[in-house]
Design an enzyme around this catalytic site. Sequence first.
Site, mmCIF file in Angstrom:
data_model
loop_
_atom_site.group_PDB
_atom_site.id
_atom_site.type_symbol
_atom_site.label_atom_id
_atom_site.label_comp_id
_atom_site.label_asym_id
_atom_site.label_seq_id
_atom_site.Cartn_x
_atom_site.Cartn_y
_atom_site.Cartn_z
ATOM 1 N N ARG A 197 31.400 67.789 0.744
ATOM 2 C CA ARG A 197 30.289 68.481 1.393
ATOM 3 C C ARG A 197 30.570 69.049 2.775
ATOM 4 O O ARG A 197 29.809 69.869 3.268
ATOM 5 C CB ARG A 197 29.075 67.544 1.462
ATOM 6 C CG ARG A 197 28.316 67.492 0.146
ATOM 7 C CD ARG A 197 27.131 66.575 0.242
ATOM 8 N NE ARG A 197 27.579 65.199 0.349
ATOM 9 C CZ ARG A 197 26.773 64.155 0.546
ATOM 10 N NH1 ARG A 197 25.474 64.344 0.689
ATOM 11 N NH2 ARG A 197 27.258 62.941 0.620
ATOM 12 N N ARG B 83 28.609 73.534 -5.654
ATOM 13 C CA ARG B 83 27.748 72.408 -6.017
ATOM 14 C C ARG B 83 26.341 72.913 -6.318
ATOM 15 O O ARG B 83 25.709 72.481 -7.283
ATOM 16 C CB ARG B 83 27.764 71.424 -4.861
ATOM 17 C CG ARG B 83 26.707 70.408 -4.840
ATOM 18 C CD ARG B 83 27.103 69.151 -5.594
ATOM 19 N NE ARG B 83 26.416 68.013 -5.052
ATOM 20 C CZ ARG B 83 25.104 67.857 -5.108
ATOM 21 N NH1 ARG B 83 24.358 68.745 -5.705
ATOM 22 N NH2 ARG B 83 24.546 66.786 -4.562
ATOM 23 N N TYR C 247 28.103 48.655 -8.519
ATOM 24 C CA TYR C 247 27.109 49.690 -8.850
ATOM 25 C C TYR C 247 26.443 49.391 -10.193
ATOM 26 O O TYR C 247 25.241 49.602 -10.362
ATOM 27 C CB TYR C 247 27.769 51.077 -8.884
ATOM 28 C CG TYR C 247 28.243 51.548 -7.522
ATOM 29 C CD1 TYR C 247 27.387 52.248 -6.668
ATOM 30 C CD2 TYR C 247 29.530 51.280 -7.071
ATOM 31 C CE1 TYR C 247 27.816 52.675 -5.419
ATOM 32 C CE2 TYR C 247 29.965 51.693 -5.829
ATOM 33 C CZ TYR C 247 29.106 52.388 -5.000
ATOM 34 O OH TYR C 247 29.517 52.804 -3.758
HETATM 35 O O1 1CP Z 1 38.160 64.753 -2.949
HETATM 36 C C1 1CP Z 1 38.153 63.594 -3.423
HETATM 37 O O2 1CP Z 1 38.478 62.585 -2.761
HETATM 38 C C2 1CP Z 1 37.874 63.440 -4.926
HETATM 39 C C3 1CP Z 1 36.578 63.159 -5.314
HETATM 40 C C4 1CP Z 1 35.884 61.803 -5.188
HETATM 41 C C5 1CP Z 1 36.383 60.492 -5.163
HETATM 42 C C6 1CP Z 1 37.831 60.040 -5.108
HETATM 43 C C7 1CP Z 1 34.489 61.716 -5.198
HETATM 44 C C8 1CP Z 1 33.577 62.855 -5.224
HETATM 45 N N1 1CP Z 1 34.146 60.384 -5.243
HETATM 46 C C9 1CP Z 1 35.274 59.610 -5.195
HETATM 47 C C10 1CP Z 1 35.381 58.146 -5.243
HETATM 48 C C11 1CP Z 1 34.173 57.303 -5.012
HETATM 49 N N2 1CP Z 1 32.888 57.508 -5.433
HETATM 50 C C12 1CP Z 1 34.216 56.051 -4.352
HETATM 51 C C13 1CP Z 1 35.479 55.393 -3.859
HETATM 52 C C14 1CP Z 1 35.997 55.984 -2.611
HETATM 53 C C15 1CP Z 1 35.120 55.858 -1.395
HETATM 54 O O3 1CP Z 1 34.836 54.714 -1.006
HETATM 55 O O4 1CP Z 1 34.771 56.904 -0.850
HETATM 56 C C16 1CP Z 1 32.917 55.519 -4.347
HETATM 57 C C17 1CP Z 1 32.464 54.200 -3.754
HETATM 58 C C18 1CP Z 1 32.081 56.448 -5.037
HETATM 59 C C19 1CP Z 1 30.645 56.285 -5.362
HETATM 60 C C20 1CP Z 1 29.881 57.459 -4.872
HETATM 61 N N3 1CP Z 1 29.813 58.644 -5.534
HETATM 62 C C21 1CP Z 1 29.239 57.603 -3.635
HETATM 63 C C22 1CP Z 1 29.156 56.550 -2.539
HETATM 64 C C23 1CP Z 1 27.867 55.821 -2.569
HETATM 65 C C24 1CP Z 1 27.905 54.604 -1.655
HETATM 66 O O5 1CP Z 1 27.584 53.518 -2.139
HETATM 67 O O6 1CP Z 1 28.256 54.752 -0.467
HETATM 68 C C25 1CP Z 1 28.721 58.906 -3.576
HETATM 69 C C26 1CP Z 1 27.917 59.540 -2.476
HETATM 70 C C27 1CP Z 1 29.109 59.558 -4.784
HETATM 71 C C28 1CP Z 1 28.912 60.992 -5.149
HETATM 72 C C29 1CP Z 1 30.066 61.832 -4.772
HETATM 73 N N4 1CP Z 1 31.337 61.665 -5.317
HETATM 74 C C30 1CP Z 1 32.183 62.641 -4.826
HETATM 75 C C31 1CP Z 1 31.416 63.468 -3.925
HETATM 76 C C32 1CP Z 1 31.946 64.663 -3.190
HETATM 77 C C33 1CP Z 1 30.113 62.930 -3.893
HETATM 78 C C34 1CP Z 1 28.947 63.502 -3.104
HETATM 79 C C35 1CP Z 1 28.080 64.239 -4.064
HETATM 80 C C36 1CP Z 1 27.457 65.455 -3.514
HETATM 81 O O7 1CP Z 1 28.039 66.551 -3.617
HETATM 82 O O8 1CP Z 1 26.319 65.344 -3.047
#
Ligand code: 1CP
Length: 353
Positions: A31, A40, A154
């Site tokens: 983002r 997105r 989760y």
């Molecule tokens: O560019 C990259 O790194 C690849 C994409 C990627 C990866 C590796 C995304 C896209 N998510 C993840 C891993 C992920 N997802 C983790 C492990 C890494 C970390 O700790 O950051 C975790 C815990 C998640 C779970 C998740 N998915 C969260 C976190 C929620 C929380 O409890 O804090 C969120 C916000 C998502 C959605 C998500 N996944 C990825 C993006 C860019 C987003 C945001 C969505 C959006 O566009 O609104």
Amino acid sequence: MTELKNDLLLKALLREPTERTPLWIMRQAGRYLPEYREVRAQAGDFMSLCRNPELACEVTMQPLRRYKLDAAILFSDILTVPDALGLGLYFEAGEGPKFERPVQSTAQIGKLAVPDVSETLGYVFDAVRTIRRELDGQVPLIGFAGSPWTVGTYMVEGGSSREFPIIKGLAAEAPAALDSMLDIVARTTTEYLNAQVEAGAQAIMIFDTWGSALERDDYLRFSLAPMQKIVDGLTRQNEGRRIPVILFTKGAGVLLKDMVATGCDALGVDWTTSLADARQYTGDKVALQGNLDPATLRESPEVIRQGVADTLASYGKGPGHVFNLGHGVTPDIDPDHVAVLVDAVHELSPQYH
Ligand code: 1CP
């Protein structure tokens, strides 16, 4: 298969010499980039973006067009696995991930079964193949999954959590049932990651964001042991190259010593442990990836450059360092500040090799 033009990441992950320190950035597609927000919006919601291989490929490529990065990372999420287990993943605007059917009792755990990943997660493997085609050997592609414990938080809590009350209750009162749930997630994840490798992923990273919420003995049982099962089952060779495996428990600290014994190739390190200490804990048996505090990217170019210099100096001389942040880049970061970081790594790292 196309020849890989830049193999710095794969070399560094195997502790082979390189002329400079390779880098990529956790959440490099996301983002903070206006072009990501545009795609997105076009996709409608986050999971529709993940399920569309052309759009997932487009957002994977976006940071590579802006910055001299040494790897691409598959655009997807760790929660695709529990979605494939039938829990019904959805994202509520501004609220993060949620499950329609969380797993909160031993009876519900008893009903879980390893799904056919080619059927339930085929869209991810399509995305991997599409990205590999588009990359055309420019840099390697990292595939990934969550650790069973982190994914499990989760699944049980039904979404994001700070204290993990329900899954910690299971760990205390029904540990064998929790073991069996984590075993199903581990077996599904092994098949999922091996299918990513078969589709073209050239390195694998396992994200254990919440492992350090556990006390040591529980970490070893519920977080590290299921990750070990995955490492044991992974395909480690494809297209004539080794597939390096990176484990990342955020906040691991001295647990890094235990993680080395899994047989992984590299460990992710967050900013609460210096790379100098991490190198001591791991005795140079594995490569290290990290570990600048993502908050540094909010500061001036001078402060960012100094942060890069300090991180490189903390690792010191020799092979086996992959530059990264200690956790993902946050949505409020100015993309120009990321460029400062990338340029600083290119400029300052050769003296360490
Ligand atoms: O560019 C990259 O790194 C690849 C994409 C990627 C990866 C590796 C995304 C896209 N998510 C993840 C891993 C992920 N997802 C983790 C492990 C890494 C970390 O700790 O950051 C975790 C815990 C998640 C779970 C998740 N998915 C969260 C976190 C929620 C929380 O409890 O804090 C969120 C916000 C998502 C959605 C998500 N996944 C990825 C993006 C860019 C987003 C945001 C969505 C959006 O566009 O609104």
